[in-house]
Design a protein around this motif. Structure first.
Motif, short mmCIF file in Angstrom:
data_model
loop_
_atom_site.label_atom_id
_atom_site.label_comp_id
_atom_site.label_asym_id
_atom_site.label_seq_id
_atom_site.Cartn_x
_atom_site.Cartn_y
_atom_site.Cartn_z
N GLU A 104 0.65 -15.04 46.12
CA GLU A 104 0.36 -16.45 45.83
C GLU A 104 -0.77 -16.61 44.81
O GLU A 104 -0.96 -17.69 44.24
N LEU A 105 -1.52 -15.55 44.55
CA LEU A 105 -2.63 -15.63 43.59
C LEU A 105 -2.23 -15.32 42.15
O LEU A 105 -2.98 -15.61 41.22
N VAL A 106 -1.04 -14.75 41.96
CA VAL A 106 -0.65 -14.30 40.61
C VAL A 106 -0.63 -15.46 39.62
O VAL A 106 -1.03 -15.31 38.46
N ASN A 107 -0.18 -16.63 40.05
CA ASN A 107 -0.08 -17.78 39.14
C ASN A 107 -1.25 -18.75 39.25
O ASN A 107 -1.22 -19.84 38.70
N VAL A 108 -2.31 -18.33 39.98
CA VAL A 108 -3.54 -19.13 40.02
C VAL A 108 -4.18 -19.10 38.64
O VAL A 108 -4.12 -18.08 37.93
N LEU A 109 -4.79 -20.21 38.22
CA LEU A 109 -5.45 -20.26 36.92
C LEU A 109 -6.84 -19.65 37.01
O LEU A 109 -7.64 -20.02 37.86
N ALA A 110 -7.11 -18.71 36.11
CA ALA A 110 -8.45 -18.12 36.03
C ALA A 110 -9.26 -18.92 35.02
O ALA A 110 -8.78 -19.23 33.93
N TYR A 111 -10.48 -19.29 35.38
CA TYR A 111 -11.33 -20.14 34.52
C TYR A 111 -12.69 -19.49 34.35
O TYR A 111 -13.29 -19.00 35.31
N SER A 112 -13.18 -19.50 33.12
CA SER A 112 -14.49 -18.91 32.84
C SER A 112 -15.22 -19.75 31.79
O SER A 112 -14.61 -20.15 30.79
N GLU A 113 -16.49 -20.02 32.03
CA GLU A 113 -17.30 -20.73 31.04
C GLU A 113 -17.63 -19.77 29.90
O GLU A 113 -18.31 -18.76 30.10
N VAL A 114 -17.15 -20.08 28.71
CA VAL A 114 -17.40 -19.22 27.55
C VAL A 114 -18.71 -19.62 26.87
O VAL A 114 -19.51 -18.78 26.48
N PHE A 115 -18.92 -20.93 26.74
CA PHE A 115 -20.12 -21.44 26.07
C PHE A 115 -21.10 -22.02 27.10
O PHE A 115 -20.69 -22.56 28.12
N ASP A 116 -22.37 -21.92 26.78
CA ASP A 116 -23.40 -22.48 27.65
C ASP A 116 -23.33 -24.00 27.61
O ASP A 116 -23.46 -24.61 26.55
N ARG A 117 -23.12 -24.63 28.75
CA ARG A 117 -23.05 -26.08 28.80
C ARG A 117 -24.16 -26.64 29.69
O ARG A 117 -24.03 -27.72 30.28
N SER A 118 -25.25 -25.89 29.80
CA SER A 118 -26.36 -26.33 30.65
C SER A 118 -26.99 -27.62 30.13
O SER A 118 -27.66 -28.33 30.88
N GLY A 119 -26.76 -27.93 28.85
CA GLY A 119 -27.31 -29.18 28.29
C GLY A 119 -26.46 -30.40 28.61
O GLY A 119 -26.80 -31.51 28.20
N GLY A 120 -25.37 -30.22 29.35
CA GLY A 120 -24.54 -31.36 29.74
C GLY A 120 -23.29 -31.52 28.91
O GLY A 120 -22.44 -32.36 29.24
N GLY A 121 -23.15 -30.75 27.82
CA GLY A 121 -21.94 -30.80 27.02
C GLY A 121 -21.72 -32.11 26.29
O GLY A 121 -22.61 -32.96 26.17
N ALA A 122 -20.50 -32.30 25.82
CA ALA A 122 -20.17 -33.47 25.01
C ALA A 122 -20.25 -34.77 25.81
O ALA A 122 -20.59 -35.82 25.27
N GLU A 123 -19.93 -34.68 27.09
CA GLU A 123 -19.93 -35.91 27.90
C GLU A 123 -21.33 -36.51 27.97
O GLU A 123 -21.50 -37.73 27.84
N ARG A 124 -22.33 -35.67 28.15
CA ARG A 124 -23.71 -36.18 28.18
C ARG A 124 -24.10 -36.73 26.81
O ARG A 124 -24.75 -37.78 26.73
N MET A 125 -23.74 -36.03 25.75
CA MET A 125 -24.06 -36.51 24.40
C MET A 125 -23.47 -37.90 24.17
O MET A 125 -24.10 -38.78 23.57
N CYS A 126 -22.22 -38.10 24.61
CA CYS A 126 -21.56 -39.39 24.42
C CYS A 126 -22.31 -40.51 25.15
O CYS A 126 -22.47 -41.61 24.62
N ARG A 127 -22.77 -40.22 26.36
CA ARG A 127 -23.54 -41.23 27.09
C ARG A 127 -24.82 -41.58 26.34
O ARG A 127 -25.20 -42.74 26.23
N GLU A 128 -25.48 -40.56 25.82
CA GLU A 128 -26.75 -40.78 25.13
C GLU A 128 -26.57 -41.53 23.81
O GLU A 128 -27.43 -42.33 23.41
N MET A 129 -25.44 -41.30 23.13
CA MET A 129 -25.23 -41.92 21.82
C MET A 129 -24.34 -43.15 21.87
O MET A 129 -24.09 -43.79 20.85
N GLY A 130 -23.86 -43.49 23.05
CA GLY A 130 -23.08 -44.71 23.21
C GLY A 130 -21.72 -44.68 22.54
O GLY A 130 -21.28 -45.67 21.96
N VAL A 131 -21.04 -43.52 22.64
CA VAL A 131 -19.68 -43.41 22.07
C VAL A 131 -18.75 -42.91 23.19
O VAL A 131 -19.18 -42.26 24.13
N PRO A 132 -17.45 -43.21 23.09
CA PRO A 132 -16.51 -42.80 24.15
C PRO A 132 -16.32 -41.28 24.21
O PRO A 132 -16.33 -40.61 23.19
N PHE A 133 -16.16 -40.79 25.42
CA PHE A 133 -15.79 -39.39 25.63
C PHE A 133 -14.31 -39.37 25.97
O PHE A 133 -13.87 -39.95 26.97
#
Length: 350
Positions: A274-303
């Motif tokens: 049952e695990l063979v088709n489970v999706l494996a996910y890994s953070e490649v880039f450091d998103r400790s700064g909140g990523g694009a979603e946080r930037m959008c909130r700060e700059m007042g543009v849609p994410f």
């Protein structure tokens, strides 16, 4: 400088002979045309009329931008165009990345050439309802370097806008190079009078990318281009576990590694199928700064949403195929892209 054209021997970042700052701005210092530009009569560029006439048959114009290179902006532009065409819209894709044109490759059109008719330049067609224009179709070979200054790039962008015959189309997607330089200023200047629906800005999650993307958002606000939203691309590596390659450090040989993929997958199929088709996910880039979603909130543009780094999407781009259908359908990235594109269509609906 006939008809207000920027001369080829002008300095980089030339404001143009018709600009109020012509011959007076800092970028004019040392230019051989400085005195002529400073004293020449100013007036509207007559080519803008020709651009407006061409663009009158285009319902919607979308710019795809990014302050940072290598974030997957062209991949997004290509898949956006495929998706819009798949919705039965008439679509044009204009590649204004003069020095790094990638659209011929990403739409499976390498080796094609531009043809002329009495109506003007004809786009190269992927399908009946998806046409493409790129300097890549004009190069003698794909390895040819385009070593042009700003004025010559600007002249080609203008030529694309006033000489290419798109016919009646619903969407014109403009894939721009990274940054906020000559090409960006030119496309906005030439299209502004005809109406730009807005810009989609593409980034990756890490702060080193977002620093430059913030500048792109600022650019859009300064020149009056609406920001339709920001897309966070390569938002973690995601793929079925069965597609992951497994390697093991070989202690006997120090730092060497041994491929143990076959053994691991075989063990999974035997003990935990049952695990063979489970999706494996890994953070490649450091998103400790909140990523694009946080930037959008700060700059007042849609994410608009996130798109994972998907090897299937990378293959589709390399092969010049749509990621939404057929053998190239991407199980992980296609749903994310589709959700984002549906939001964009809803934002600029007639």
């Amino acid at each position: 400088m006939e008809n207000g054209e920027i001369p080829e021997n002008a300095n980089e970042h030339c404001p143009g002979p018709q600009s109020e700052t012509a011959g007076k701005s800092d970028s004019c210092a040392g230019c051989p045309n400085q005195e002529v530009c400073a004293t020449a009569p100013k007036g509207p560029d007559p080519d803008l009329v020709a651009v407006a006439e061409r663009m009158s048959t285009v319902k919607h114009k979308i710019l795809v931008l990014s302050g940072k290179g290598g974030v997957g902006k062209s991949t997004f532009s290509a898949q956006l165009s495929f998706a819009l065409a798949g919705m039965d819209h008439q679509v044009g894709l204009m590649d204004i990345d003069i020095c790094g044109p990638s659209m011929p490759k990403m739409l499976g059109l390498e080796g094609h050439e531009i043809h002329q008719s009495n109506l003007g330049w004809s786009p190269v067609y992927v399908e009946d309802n998806l046409g493409v224009m790129s300097i890549g179709f004009m190069l003698p070979n794909s390895d040819e370097a385009v070593v042009w200054r700003g004025p010559r790039k600007n002249a080609l962008i203008k030529q694309f806008l006033k000489d290419v015959y798109w016919g009646e189309i619903d969407y014109l997607v403009v894939d721009a190079p990274p940054g906020t330089s000559d090409e960006h200023i030119s496309i906005v200047q030439y299209l502004q009078a005809t109406g730009i629906d807005g810009a989609i800005i593409v980034t990756t999650p890490q702060e080193v990318s977002l620093i430059d993307v913030r500048k792109e958002v600022s650019f859009c606000k300064k020149v009056g281009v609406p920001v339709l939203g920001v897309v966070e691309n390569m938002s973690g590596l995601c793929q079925p576990l069965a597609d992951v390659k497994f390697k093991k450090l070989h202690s006997e040989f120090g730092s060497s590694v041994v491929d143990v993929t076959e053994e691991v997958i075989s063990c999974l199929r035997k003990n935990a199928p049952e695990l063979v088709n489970v999706l494996a996910y890994s953070e490649v880039f450091d998103r400790s700064g909140g990523g694009a979603e946080r930037m959008c909130r700060e700059m007042g543009v849609p994410f608009l949403g996130s798109v994972p780094l998907d090897p299937q999407l990378c293959r589709a781009a390399e092969q010049g195929k749509s990621c939404f259908e057929g053998d190239n359908k991407c199980s992980v990235s296609a749903p994310a892209l589709k959700s984002i594109i549906e939001k964009v269509v809803a934002l600029i609906k007639d």
